[in-house]
Scaffold this motif. Structure first.
Motif, PDB file in Angstrom:
ATOM      1  N   ALA A  26       2.203  18.666  -8.654  1.00 27.08           N
ATOM      2  CA  ALA A  26       2.946  17.800  -9.575  1.00 27.08           C
ATOM      3  C   ALA A  26       3.285  16.462  -8.916  1.00 27.08           C
ATOM      4  CB  ALA A  26       4.222  18.500 -10.038  1.00 27.08           C
ATOM      5  N   TYR A  27       3.656  16.473  -7.640  1.00 28.29           N
ATOM      6  CA  TYR A  27       4.000  15.247  -6.932  1.00 28.29           C
ATOM      7  C   TYR A  27       2.779  14.340  -6.800  1.00 28.29           C
ATOM      8  CZ  TYR A  27       5.220  12.089  -3.151  1.00 28.29           C
ATOM      9  OH  TYR A  27       5.411  10.978  -2.388  1.00 28.29           O
ATOM     10  N   ARG A  28       1.671  14.904  -6.398  1.00 29.12           N
ATOM     11  CA  ARG A  28       0.459  14.089  -6.225  1.00 29.12           C
ATOM     12  C   ARG A  28      -0.039  13.503  -7.534  1.00 29.12           C
ATOM     13  NH1 ARG A  28      -3.201  16.954  -1.563  1.00 29.12           N
ATOM     14  NH2 ARG A  28      -1.691  16.617   0.092  1.00 29.12           N
ATOM     15  N   SER A  29       0.172  14.207  -8.638  1.00 29.84           N
ATOM     16  CA  SER A  29      -0.280  13.667  -9.918  1.00 29.84           C
ATOM     17  C   SER A  29       0.706  12.626 -10.477  1.00 29.84           C
ATOM     18  CB  SER A  29      -0.478  14.786 -10.933  1.00 29.84           C
ATOM     19  OG  SER A  29       0.760  15.369 -11.269  1.00 29.84           O
ATOM     20  N   SER A  30       1.927  12.606  -9.940  1.00 29.39           N
ATOM     21  CA  SER A  30       2.915  11.671 -10.478  1.00 29.39           C
ATOM     22  C   SER A  30       2.970  10.345  -9.720  1.00 29.39           C
ATOM     23  CB  SER A  30       4.301  12.309 -10.470  1.00 29.39           C
ATOM     24  OG  SER A  30       4.749  12.473  -9.139  1.00 29.39           O
ATOM     25  N   ILE A  31       2.529  10.320  -8.471  1.00 31.34           N
ATOM     26  CA  ILE A  31       2.596   9.062  -7.722  1.00 31.34           C
ATOM     27  C   ILE A  31       1.446   8.169  -8.154  1.00 31.34           C
ATOM     28  CG2 ILE A  31       3.808  10.015  -5.737  1.00 31.34           C
ATOM     29  CD1 ILE A  31       1.169  10.161  -4.269  1.00 31.34           C
ATOM     30  N   ARG A  32       1.733   6.847  -8.194  1.00 33.34           N
ATOM     31  CA  ARG A  32       0.723   5.885  -8.596  1.00 33.34           C
ATOM     32  C   ARG A  32       0.613   4.815  -7.528  1.00 33.34           C
ATOM     33  NH1 ARG A  32       2.727   3.780 -14.134  1.00 33.34           N
ATOM     34  NH2 ARG A  32       4.701   4.309 -13.241  1.00 33.34           N
ATOM     35  N   ASP A  33      -0.357   3.973  -7.692  1.00 31.51           N
ATOM     36  CA  ASP A  33      -0.532   2.853  -6.799  1.00 31.51           C
ATOM     37  C   ASP A  33       0.665   1.920  -6.945  1.00 31.51           C
ATOM     38  OD1 ASP A  33      -1.673   1.136  -5.032  1.00 31.51           O
ATOM     39  OD2 ASP A  33      -3.019   0.208  -6.476  1.00 31.51           O
ATOM     40  N   VAL A  34       1.217   1.470  -5.833  1.00 33.14           N
ATOM     41  CA  VAL A  34       2.407   0.635  -5.891  1.00 33.14           C
ATOM     42  C   VAL A  34       2.081  -0.842  -6.068  1.00 33.14           C
ATOM     43  CG1 VAL A  34       3.818   2.230  -4.573  1.00 33.14           C
ATOM     44  CG2 VAL A  34       2.516   0.488  -3.375  1.00 33.14           C
ATOM     45  N   GLU A  35       0.831  -1.196  -6.100  1.00 31.33           N
ATOM     46  CA  GLU A  35       0.449  -2.583  -6.316  1.00 31.33           C
ATOM     47  C   GLU A  35       0.722  -2.973  -7.763  1.00 31.33           C
ATOM     48  OE1 GLU A  35      -0.975  -4.878  -4.210  1.00 31.33           O
ATOM     49  OE2 GLU A  35      -0.623  -3.484  -2.578  1.00 31.33           O
ATOM     50  N   PRO A  36       1.413  -4.094  -7.992  1.00 29.00           N
ATOM     51  CA  PRO A  36       1.645  -4.525  -9.371  1.00 29.00           C
ATOM     52  C   PRO A  36       0.367  -5.082  -9.981  1.00 29.00           C
ATOM     53  CG  PRO A  36       2.550  -6.127  -7.857  1.00 29.00           C
ATOM     54  CD  PRO A  36       2.057  -4.965  -7.029  1.00 29.00           C
ATOM     55  N   ASP A  37       0.239  -4.920 -11.274  1.00 30.82           N
ATOM     56  CA  ASP A  37      -0.905  -5.462 -11.992  1.00 30.82           C
ATOM     57  C   ASP A  37      -0.685  -6.961 -12.175  1.00 30.82           C
ATOM     58  OD1 ASP A  37      -3.135  -5.842 -13.557  1.00 30.82           O
ATOM     59  OD2 ASP A  37      -2.199  -5.063 -15.388  1.00 30.82           O
ATOM     60  N   PRO A  38      -1.552  -7.812 -11.619  1.00 28.79           N
ATOM     61  CA  PRO A  38      -1.328  -9.263 -11.695  1.00 28.79           C
ATOM     62  C   PRO A  38      -1.241  -9.781 -13.130  1.00 28.79           C
ATOM     63  CG  PRO A  38      -3.135  -8.770 -10.192  1.00 28.79           C
ATOM     64  CD  PRO A  38      -2.734  -7.488 -10.851  1.00 28.79           C
ATOM     65  N   GLU A  39      -2.008  -9.210 -14.034  1.00 28.59           N
ATOM     66  CA  GLU A  39      -1.981  -9.655 -15.431  1.00 28.59           C
ATOM     67  C   GLU A  39      -0.631  -9.349 -16.070  1.00 28.59           C
ATOM     68  OE1 GLU A  39      -3.018 -11.307 -18.999  1.00 28.59           O
ATOM     69  OE2 GLU A  39      -3.998 -11.498 -17.059  1.00 28.59           O
ATOM     70  N   ARG A  40      -0.090  -8.170 -15.798  1.00 31.87           N
ATOM     71  CA  ARG A  40       1.213  -7.810 -16.358  1.00 31.87           C
ATOM     72  C   ARG A  40       2.320  -8.675 -15.763  1.00 31.87           C
ATOM     73  NH1 ARG A  40       2.444  -1.642 -16.456  1.00 31.87           N
ATOM     74  NH2 ARG A  40       3.924  -2.356 -18.002  1.00 31.87           N
ATOM     75  N   VAL A  41       2.213  -8.984 -14.465  1.00 33.71           N
ATOM     76  CA  VAL A  41       3.205  -9.853 -13.832  1.00 33.71           C
ATOM     77  C   VAL A  41       3.161 -11.238 -14.462  1.00 33.71           C
ATOM     78  CG1 VAL A  41       3.821 -11.010 -11.669  1.00 33.71           C
ATOM     79  CG2 VAL A  41       3.221  -8.587 -11.662  1.00 33.71           C
ATOM     80  N   ARG A  42       1.961 -11.779 -14.683  1.00 39.69           N
ATOM     81  CA  ARG A  42       1.811 -13.103 -15.279  1.00 39.69           C
ATOM     82  C   ARG A  42       2.426 -13.129 -16.680  1.00 39.69           C
ATOM     83  NH1 ARG A  42      -1.061 -15.305 -18.909  1.00 39.69           N
ATOM     84  NH2 ARG A  42      -2.412 -13.514 -19.202  1.00 39.69           N
ATOM     85  N   ARG A  43       2.133 -12.099 -17.493  1.00 43.71           N
ATOM     86  CA  ARG A  43       2.705 -12.035 -18.843  1.00 43.71           C
ATOM     87  C   ARG A  43       4.221 -11.919 -18.799  1.00 43.71           C
ATOM     88  NH1 ARG A  43      -1.345  -7.736 -20.658  1.00 43.71           N
ATOM     89  NH2 ARG A  43       0.466  -6.467 -20.220  1.00 43.71           N
ATOM     90  N   PHE A  44       4.744 -11.138 -17.834  1.00 46.81           N
ATOM     91  CA  PHE A  44       6.189 -10.964 -17.700  1.00 46.81           C
ATOM     92  C   PHE A  44       6.861 -12.296 -17.374  1.00 46.81           C
ATOM     93  CE2 PHE A  44       9.876 -10.118 -14.978  1.00 46.81           C
ATOM     94  CZ  PHE A  44      10.629  -9.337 -15.829  1.00 46.81           C
TER      95      PHE A  44
END
Length: 95
Positions: A26-44
């Protein structure tokens, strides 16, 4: 130990091992890449600037003639010192 206690301990250890495996999966399936998505940051950031502009326009519309901006801490201290100098005071009076 009796036979019943041995079976109870073995099943208890087995349950703990199965639980640890399930938690790990469950832990391994819940962790994601911590890098932010540049497109989402730009839109934000763009959306934030748009919301700030709208809020500024709204505040100006509700307060006609209110066009000055707030001073930050450094600007406020500098302005206070300038006003004291103009009145003949010293910057030491600031503190």
């Amino acid at each position: 130990m009796t036979e019943f206690e041995i079976i109870f301990v073995v099943f208890g250890i087995g349950a703990c091992i199965v639980g640890a495996i399930q938690v790990t999966i469950a832990y391994r399936s819940s962790i994601r890449d911590v890098e932010p998505d540049p497109e989402r940051v730009r839109r934000f950031v763009e959306r934030g600037m748009e919301l700030r502009r709208q809020a500024l326009e709204k505040s100006r519309a509700t307060k006609p003639g209110h066009t000055h901006r707030m001073l930050n801490a450094f600007e406020a201290v500098a302005m206070h010192e300038l006003l004291l100098e103009r009145r003949g005071g010293s910057a030491g009076e600031l503190r």
